[in-house]
Scaffold this motif. Structure first.
Motif, PDB file in Angstrom:
ATOM      1  N   ILE A  55       0.875  -1.182   0.000  1.00 43.65           N
ATOM      2  CA  ILE A  55       0.000   0.000   0.000  1.00 43.65           C
ATOM      3  C   ILE A  55       0.909   1.227   0.000  1.00 43.65           C
ATOM      4  O   ILE A  55       1.609   1.492   0.985  1.00 43.65           O
ATOM      5  CB  ILE A  55      -0.915   0.019   1.257  1.00 43.65           C
ATOM      6  CG1 ILE A  55      -1.609  -1.336   1.484  1.00 43.65           C
ATOM      7  CG2 ILE A  55      -1.920   1.173   1.169  1.00 43.65           C
ATOM      8  CD1 ILE A  55      -2.604  -1.771   0.440  1.00 43.65           C
ATOM      9  N   HIS A  56       0.894   1.958  -1.091  1.00 48.99           N
ATOM     10  CA  HIS A  56       1.710   3.172  -1.179  1.00 48.99           C
ATOM     11  C   HIS A  56       1.029   4.301  -0.409  1.00 48.99           C
ATOM     12  O   HIS A  56      -0.201   4.314  -0.287  1.00 48.99           O
ATOM     13  CB  HIS A  56       1.842   3.626  -2.643  1.00 48.99           C
ATOM     14  CG  HIS A  56       2.615   2.670  -3.497  1.00 48.99           C
ATOM     15  ND1 HIS A  56       3.956   2.839  -3.776  1.00 48.99           N
ATOM     16  CD2 HIS A  56       2.250   1.546  -4.149  1.00 48.99           C
ATOM     17  CE1 HIS A  56       4.367   1.851  -4.555  1.00 48.99           C
ATOM     18  NE2 HIS A  56       3.354   1.053  -4.799  1.00 48.99           N
ATOM     19  N   THR A  57       1.803   5.277   0.024  1.00 47.79           N
ATOM     20  CA  THR A  57       1.183   6.484   0.584  1.00 47.79           C
ATOM     21  C   THR A  57       0.615   7.271  -0.611  1.00 47.79           C
ATOM     22  O   THR A  57       1.119   7.146  -1.729  1.00 47.79           O
ATOM     23  CB  THR A  57       2.200   7.357   1.358  1.00 47.79           C
ATOM     24  OG1 THR A  57       3.383   7.426   0.576  1.00 47.79           O
ATOM     25  CG2 THR A  57       2.530   6.782   2.708  1.00 47.79           C
ATOM     26  N   PRO A  58      -0.442   8.067  -0.392  1.00 47.13           N
ATOM     27  CA  PRO A  58      -1.056   8.768  -1.523  1.00 47.13           C
ATOM     28  C   PRO A  58      -0.041   9.626  -2.268  1.00 47.13           C
ATOM     29  O   PRO A  58       0.834  10.239  -1.650  1.00 47.13           O
ATOM     30  CB  PRO A  58      -2.124   9.646  -0.871  1.00 47.13           C
ATOM     31  CG  PRO A  58      -2.406   8.988   0.424  1.00 47.13           C
ATOM     32  CD  PRO A  58      -1.127   8.344   0.861  1.00 47.13           C
ATOM     33  N   CYS A  59      -0.169   9.641  -3.592  1.00 48.64           N
ATOM     34  CA  CYS A  59       0.773  10.446  -4.387  1.00 48.64           C
ATOM     35  C   CYS A  59       0.016  11.432  -5.273  1.00 48.64           C
ATOM     36  O   CYS A  59      -1.199  11.306  -5.469  1.00 48.64           O
ATOM     37  CB  CYS A  59       1.678   9.535  -5.218  1.00 48.64           C
ATOM     38  SG  CYS A  59       0.873   8.768  -6.612  1.00 48.64           S
ATOM     39  N   SER A  60       0.736  12.387  -5.801  1.00 46.48           N
ATOM     40  CA  SER A  60       0.122  13.381  -6.684  1.00 46.48           C
ATOM     41  C   SER A  60      -0.140  12.748  -8.052  1.00 46.48           C
ATOM     42  O   SER A  60       0.411  11.689  -8.366  1.00 46.48           O
ATOM     43  CB  SER A  60       1.076  14.565  -6.852  1.00 46.48           C
ATOM     44  OG  SER A  60       2.233  14.100  -7.528  1.00 46.48           O
ATOM     45  N   PHE A  61      -0.936  13.424  -8.860  1.00 41.47           N
ATOM     46  CA  PHE A  61      -1.214  12.918 -10.208  1.00 41.47           C
ATOM     47  C   PHE A  61       0.080  12.879 -11.019  1.00 41.47           C
ATOM     48  O   PHE A  61       0.313  11.946 -11.786  1.00 41.47           O
ATOM     49  CB  PHE A  61      -2.270  13.808 -10.880  1.00 41.47           C
ATOM     50  CG  PHE A  61      -2.822  13.198 -12.123  1.00 41.47           C
ATOM     51  CD1 PHE A  61      -3.795  12.214 -12.055  1.00 41.47           C
ATOM     52  CD2 PHE A  61      -2.341  13.579 -13.362  1.00 41.47           C
ATOM     53  CE1 PHE A  61      -4.289  11.625 -13.214  1.00 41.47           C
ATOM     54  CE2 PHE A  61      -2.830  12.989 -14.523  1.00 41.47           C
ATOM     55  CZ  PHE A  61      -3.802  12.014 -14.442  1.00 41.47           C
ATOM     56  N   GLN A  62       0.934  13.873 -10.813  1.00 38.76           N
ATOM     57  CA  GLN A  62       2.220  13.921 -11.516  1.00 38.76           C
ATOM     58  C   GLN A  62       3.066  12.690 -11.159  1.00 38.76           C
ATOM     59  O   GLN A  62       3.655  12.049 -12.022  1.00 38.76           O
ATOM     60  CB  GLN A  62       2.963  15.228 -11.135  1.00 38.76           C
ATOM     61  CG  GLN A  62       4.332  15.394 -11.756  1.00 38.76           C
ATOM     62  CD  GLN A  62       4.308  15.317 -13.293  1.00 38.76           C
ATOM     63  OE1 GLN A  62       3.373  15.774 -13.935  1.00 38.76           O
ATOM     64  NE2 GLN A  62       5.353  14.717 -13.872  1.00 38.76           N
ATOM     65  N   ALA A  63       3.071  12.337  -9.866  1.00 36.81           N
ATOM     66  CA  ALA A  63       3.846  11.154  -9.440  1.00 36.81           C
ATOM     67  C   ALA A  63       3.266   9.885 -10.050  1.00 36.81           C
ATOM     68  O   ALA A  63       4.002   8.967 -10.408  1.00 36.81           O
ATOM     69  CB  ALA A  63       3.869  11.063  -7.915  1.00 36.81           C
ATOM     70  N   LEU A 107       1.935   9.665 -12.997  1.00 32.69           N
ATOM     71  CA  LEU A 107       2.442   9.615 -14.382  1.00 32.69           C
ATOM     72  C   LEU A 107       3.887   9.109 -14.399  1.00 32.69           C
ATOM     73  O   LEU A 107       4.282   8.381 -15.303  1.00 32.69           O
ATOM     74  CB  LEU A 107       2.362  10.997 -15.036  1.00 32.69           C
ATOM     75  CG  LEU A 107       0.950  11.567 -15.209  1.00 32.69           C
ATOM     76  CD1 LEU A 107       1.010  12.957 -15.822  1.00 32.69           C
ATOM     77  CD2 LEU A 107       0.067  10.665 -16.058  1.00 32.69           C
ATOM     78  N   GLU A 108       4.638   9.468 -13.365  1.00 35.52           N
ATOM     79  CA  GLU A 108       6.044   9.025 -13.309  1.00 35.52           C
ATOM     80  C   GLU A 108       6.160   7.517 -13.049  1.00 35.52           C
ATOM     81  O   GLU A 108       7.162   6.903 -13.382  1.00 35.52           O
ATOM     82  CB  GLU A 108       6.809   9.832 -12.254  1.00 35.52           C
ATOM     83  CG  GLU A 108       7.098  11.236 -12.771  1.00 35.52           C
ATOM     84  CD  GLU A 108       7.382  12.256 -11.669  1.00 35.52           C
ATOM     85  OE1 GLU A 108       7.681  11.838 -10.532  1.00 35.52           O
ATOM     86  OE2 GLU A 108       7.275  13.474 -11.964  1.00 35.52           O
ATOM     87  N   HIS A 109       5.116   6.922 -12.459  1.00 36.49           N
ATOM     88  CA  HIS A 109       5.120   5.470 -12.209  1.00 36.49           C
ATOM     89  C   HIS A 109       4.879   4.686 -13.503  1.00 36.49           C
ATOM     90  O   HIS A 109       5.214   3.511 -13.597  1.00 36.49           O
ATOM     91  CB  HIS A 109       3.996   5.078 -11.234  1.00 36.49           C
ATOM     92  CG  HIS A 109       4.364   5.237  -9.788  1.00 36.49           C
ATOM     93  ND1 HIS A 109       5.179   4.335  -9.138  1.00 36.49           N
ATOM     94  CD2 HIS A 109       4.020   6.160  -8.860  1.00 36.49           C
ATOM     95  CE1 HIS A 109       5.313   4.717  -7.882  1.00 36.49           C
ATOM     96  NE2 HIS A 109       4.628   5.820  -7.689  1.00 36.49           N
ATOM     97  N   ILE A 110       4.242   5.324 -14.484  1.00 43.43           N
ATOM     98  CA  ILE A 110       3.761   4.600 -15.670  1.00 43.43           C
ATOM     99  C   ILE A 110       4.833   3.776 -16.393  1.00 43.43           C
ATOM    100  O   ILE A 110       4.587   2.614 -16.709  1.00 43.43           O
ATOM    101  CB  ILE A 110       3.003   5.574 -16.621  1.00 43.43           C
ATOM    102  CG1 ILE A 110       1.637   5.864 -15.996  1.00 43.43           C
ATOM    103  CG2 ILE A 110       2.862   5.014 -18.039  1.00 43.43           C
ATOM    104  CD1 ILE A 110       0.723   6.750 -16.796  1.00 43.43           C
ATOM    105  N   PRO A 111       6.045   4.316 -16.649  1.00 41.83           N
ATOM    106  CA  PRO A 111       7.027   3.529 -17.396  1.00 41.83           C
ATOM    107  C   PRO A 111       7.416   2.203 -16.726  1.00 41.83           C
ATOM    108  O   PRO A 111       7.932   1.314 -17.387  1.00 41.83           O
ATOM    109  CB  PRO A 111       8.242   4.459 -17.481  1.00 41.83           C
ATOM    110  CG  PRO A 111       7.694   5.825 -17.253  1.00 41.83           C
ATOM    111  CD  PRO A 111       6.535   5.665 -16.342  1.00 41.83           C
ATOM    112  N   SER A 112       7.149   2.057 -15.427  1.00 43.46           N
ATOM    113  CA  SER A 112       7.560   0.802 -14.784  1.00 43.46           C
ATOM    114  C   SER A 112       6.529  -0.316 -14.971  1.00 43.46           C
ATOM    115  O   SER A 112       6.716  -1.414 -14.448  1.00 43.46           O
ATOM    116  CB  SER A 112       7.880   1.032 -13.308  1.00 43.46           C
ATOM    117  OG  SER A 112       6.764   1.575 -12.676  1.00 43.46           O
TER     118      SER A 112
END
Ligand code: SAM
Length: 242
Positions: free
Chosen positions: A143-151, A153-158
């Motif tokens: 369970i990740h801590t809540p992140c911003s929408f920008q963050a 998008l940064e997760h997407i390539p993985s």
């Protein structure tokens, strides 16, 4: 019971805290009882050796039956109101979710400050662990801590694929059937599925997700509540990959 690895060479495992309390007080465990222990994502049958004050158990045979989904589905959902995230965590864990990534979406009504995020995430992690035990899973969803929408998008390539459950797709007459989307993901190892909060996605979020290469899908013609949509999607994965 989930126990931190590594697996000891002599197979002797200690359980303490909540797990030991559960075995002794709730299950009334005694030497000779069988329990299931998961270490390093492998499940073992184990025999309880002693119960006081900690529980000692000896690992016996490995259980090789596969209970995890063959695709790792991470659920990213807009922060919902109240305790809906707790419901999503519990039920999605039962249905095979790999990880949960709450997002502070533009239309999320609630915002968590750092101390609330820490407290809530701790509670969600406990719920995920208990639900994983209840479902005899070998993986506890992170369970990740809540992140911003920008963050987000940064997760997407993985991820191997990114799917957005989009309400406007549901309203379209030539919508993509979710069953077809699920079938197309057979060869993927990791999938990110993105869901909006109660108020849905903003136009800006939709266009940023499109530019990031996400695939948009409907979840059928009815608009589901924010907490129902991820559970519908995971049920479809479970049904297809059972
Ligand atoms: N307020 C939005 C509206 O009236 O269109 C509905 C948002 S819905 C309660 C919350 C989220 O669940 C959506 O952003 C979407 O991710 C997902 N969702 C719900 N029903 C869906 C459907 N039939 N198809 C695709 N996504 C859906």
């Amino acid at each position: 019971y989930f126990v931190e690895g590594p697996v000891p060479a002599n197979g002797e495992v200690q359980l303490s805290g909540d797990d030991a309390r559960h075995i002794t007080k709730v299950m009334r465990g005694a030497p000779g009882d069988r329990i299931i222990i998961v270490m390093e994502e492998k499940a073992y049958e184990a025999a309880v050796e002693s119960v006081s004050p900690e529980v000692t158990a000896i690992l016996q045979t490995e259980i090789t039956a596969q209970v995890e989904l063959p695709v790792k589905v991470t659920i990213a959902c807009g922060l919902p109101k109240g305790d809906k995230l707790e419901l999503i965590t519990q039920k999605a864990t039962e249905l095979g979710m790999h990880a949960l990534l709450p997002i502070e979406a533009e239309r999320s009504i609630v915002k968590w400050d750092a101390s609330k995020a820490e407290k809530k995430t701790g509670r969600l992690r406990k719920i995920a662990k208990e639900a994983a035990e209840q479902s005899h899973r070998t993986h506890v969803p992170h369970i990740h801590t809540p992140c911003s929408f920008q963050a987000l998008l940064e997760h997407i390539p993985s991820f191997d694929a990114v799917i957005v459950a989009y309400e406007d797709e549901a309203r379209s007459s030539d919508r993509t059937r979710f069953a077809d989307t699920v079938k197309r993901l057979y060869d993927k190892d990791s999938i990110l599925m993105v869901f909006g909060p109660e108020g849905g996605f903003s136009e800006a979020e939709v266009s940023r997700l499109r530019s990031a290469g996400a695939l948009f899908t409907s979840l059928g013609p009815r608009i589901l509540r924010a907490e129902t949509a991820p559970l519908y999607a995971l049920s479809a994965f479970s049904y297809e990959y059972e």
